[in-house]
Design an enzyme around this catalytic site. Structure first.
Site, mmCIF file in Angstrom:
data_model
loop_
_atom_site.group_PDB
_atom_site.id
_atom_site.type_symbol
_atom_site.label_atom_id
_atom_site.label_comp_id
_atom_site.label_asym_id
_atom_site.label_seq_id
_atom_site.Cartn_x
_atom_site.Cartn_y
_atom_site.Cartn_z
ATOM 1 N N ASP A 49 5.741 17.144 6.766
ATOM 2 C CA ASP A 49 5.143 16.536 5.571
ATOM 3 C C ASP A 49 5.139 17.555 4.433
ATOM 4 O OD1 ASP A 49 3.472 14.257 4.391
ATOM 5 O OD2 ASP A 49 2.253 16.028 3.955
ATOM 6 N N TYR A 54 3.927 20.732 -3.692
ATOM 7 C CA TYR A 54 3.593 21.889 -2.846
ATOM 8 C C TYR A 54 4.452 23.105 -3.167
ATOM 9 C CZ TYR A 54 1.357 18.280 0.100
ATOM 10 O OH TYR A 54 0.606 17.230 0.573
ATOM 11 N N LYS A 83 6.958 13.688 -1.605
ATOM 12 C CA LYS A 83 6.132 12.826 -2.472
ATOM 13 C C LYS A 83 6.462 13.017 -3.955
ATOM 14 C CE LYS A 83 2.545 13.659 0.972
ATOM 15 N NZ LYS A 83 2.548 15.085 1.317
ATOM 16 N N HIS A 116 2.485 10.179 -4.691
ATOM 17 C CA HIS A 116 1.437 11.106 -4.213
ATOM 18 C C HIS A 116 0.021 10.674 -4.611
ATOM 19 C CE1 HIS A 116 1.100 15.634 -3.035
ATOM 20 N NE2 HIS A 116 0.040 14.979 -2.625
ATOM 21 N N ARG A 269 -1.996 27.331 17.684
ATOM 22 C CA ARG A 269 -2.551 26.068 17.170
ATOM 23 C C ARG A 269 -1.470 25.011 16.981
ATOM 24 N NH1 ARG A 269 -6.860 28.179 12.665
ATOM 25 N NH2 ARG A 269 -8.561 28.693 14.105
#
Ligand SMILES: NC(=O)c1ccc[n+]([C@@H]2O[C@H](COP(=O)([O-])OP(=O)(O)OC[C@H]3O[C@@H](n4cnc5c(N)ncnc54)[C@H](OP(=O)(O)O)[C@@H]3O)[C@@H](O)[C@H]2O)c1
Length: 319
Positions: A49, A54, A83, A116, A269
């Site tokens: 994503d 970004y 987006k 977005h 993680r």
């Protein structure tokens, strides 16, 4: 839509989206992102994503290019979402921004292109600091037609929305030739957005949760409540199921038929976050997790994005 014990969800139009993706929103440093993305692809992530906003599409593009040109992965193996940024939320700028994203990503198409945010601002060039300052005149219906043209042109397989409310989605659906296949919104166990999710599911729209862990490590000015991942209830359930708190939160979403795009730059993680397909939270424990709903105060995102935006008639969050 089925997702219980496998890694794919079916989208409204038959496209498949992996139920866990890698969020890249706060990764703005190329080395960190490259290491993270290489690790993620190595351990089985097949859904990324990103967004023009970004400022990391080019980093992602360079990593993907290596994977594709080495033959380790084929383009069709990876689901890529990007987006349309806020200054692109205008009928005259959709195609330009779509093309910029494809160029950054070094791709011929993305799998999913999302608007977005429902409000657009004036655009003064990519580097301008004025881009998020002044709301522009925009028309959702006309913008959606331009989104549909991106599908027609083969630049994206599917189109959808992010941060839109039910009224805005319904308005688009009424005149859409290609219906929105996906809505990406903030969802975590203390911010559940049940009505909007039910509406989407009834209409065959896949829901993707952003900030699915409640963005615990992020220093957000908007945070009014302690990160729910540290709550006693989540901790107890993690012990009970021999999982981590993060896995409980992600599994909760999957069992509600919600796709999630957690962000982590730590290998352990990353592994944890995608290892959520082989256990099941009981019905009673799902009910008890429902009780963590924190209402409006639990929302983290987008307050103060653009000066005065909360008073705009298309501000999506107060409906
Ligand atoms: N459409 C939109 O408007 C919108 C808005 C916001 C976000 N997004 C998307 O959603 C993605 C995820 O959202 P987000 O980054 O805000 O929040 P998030 O994924 O809920 O949380 C990320 C934070 O949690 C930490 N973390 C990750 N896995 C963990 C685990 N298993 N246990 C404990 N902590 C863990 C990460 O730290 P480490 O990296 O140190 O592990 C990071 O600080 C973004 O990257 C972006 O792609 C979309």
């Amino acid at each position: 839509m089925a997702c219980k014990l496998h890694n794919n969800m079916v989208m409204g139009d038959g496209l498949e989206i992996p139920a866990i993706g890698l969020g890249t929103g706060s990764m703005r440093e190329e080395n960190e992102l490259a290491t993270t993305l290489n690790n993620a692809l190595e351990i089985g992530y097949r859904h990324i994503d990103t967004a023009f906003a970004y400022k990391n599409e080019a980093f992602i593009g360079r990593v993907l290019k290596k994977w594709f040109s080495s033959g380790k992965l084929k383009r069709e193996d990876v689901f890529i979402t990007t987006k349309l940024p806020v200054p692109g939320v205008h009928q005259s700028r959709v195609e330009m921004f779509m093309k910029k994203s494809l160029e950054n990503l070094q791709l011929e198409y993305v799998d999913l292109y999302l608007i977005h945010f429902p409000i657009g601002t004036k655009y003064f060039g990519d580097e301008s600091e004025d881009n998020l300052k002044e709301v522009d005149d925009f028309d959702h219906i006309e913008i959606w037609k331009k989104m549909e043209e991106q599908v027609d042109a083969g630049r994206t397989k599917a189109i959808g929305l992010s941060n839109f409310n039910q009224r805005q989605i319904e308005k688009i659906m009424k005149s859409a030739r290609i219906k929105p296949t996906c809505l990406q919104i903030e969802i975590h166990v203390d911010f559940q957005q049940r009505d909007l999710i039910n509406f989407c599911h009834k209409n065959g729209i896949v829901v993707v949760a952003y900030s699915p862990l409640g963005a615990p490590g992020r220093n957000l000015q908007n945070r009014k409540m302690a990160p729910v991942i540290n709550s006693e209830k989540i901790g107890k359930l993690a012990k009970k199921y021999n999982k981590t708190p993060g896995q409980i939160m992600l599994r909760y979403l999957l069992q509600n038929n919600i796709v999630a795009v957690p962000k982590s730059s730590r290998l352990e993680r990353l592994k944890e976050n995608i290892d959520v397909f082989h256990f099941e939270i009981s019905e009673n424990d799902m009910k008890s997790l429902n009780e963590l709903e924190g209402g409006k105060d639990a929302r983290l995102s987008f307050r103060g994005l653009i000066p005065g935006i909360e008073k705009h008639p298309e501000y999506p969050f107060e409906d």
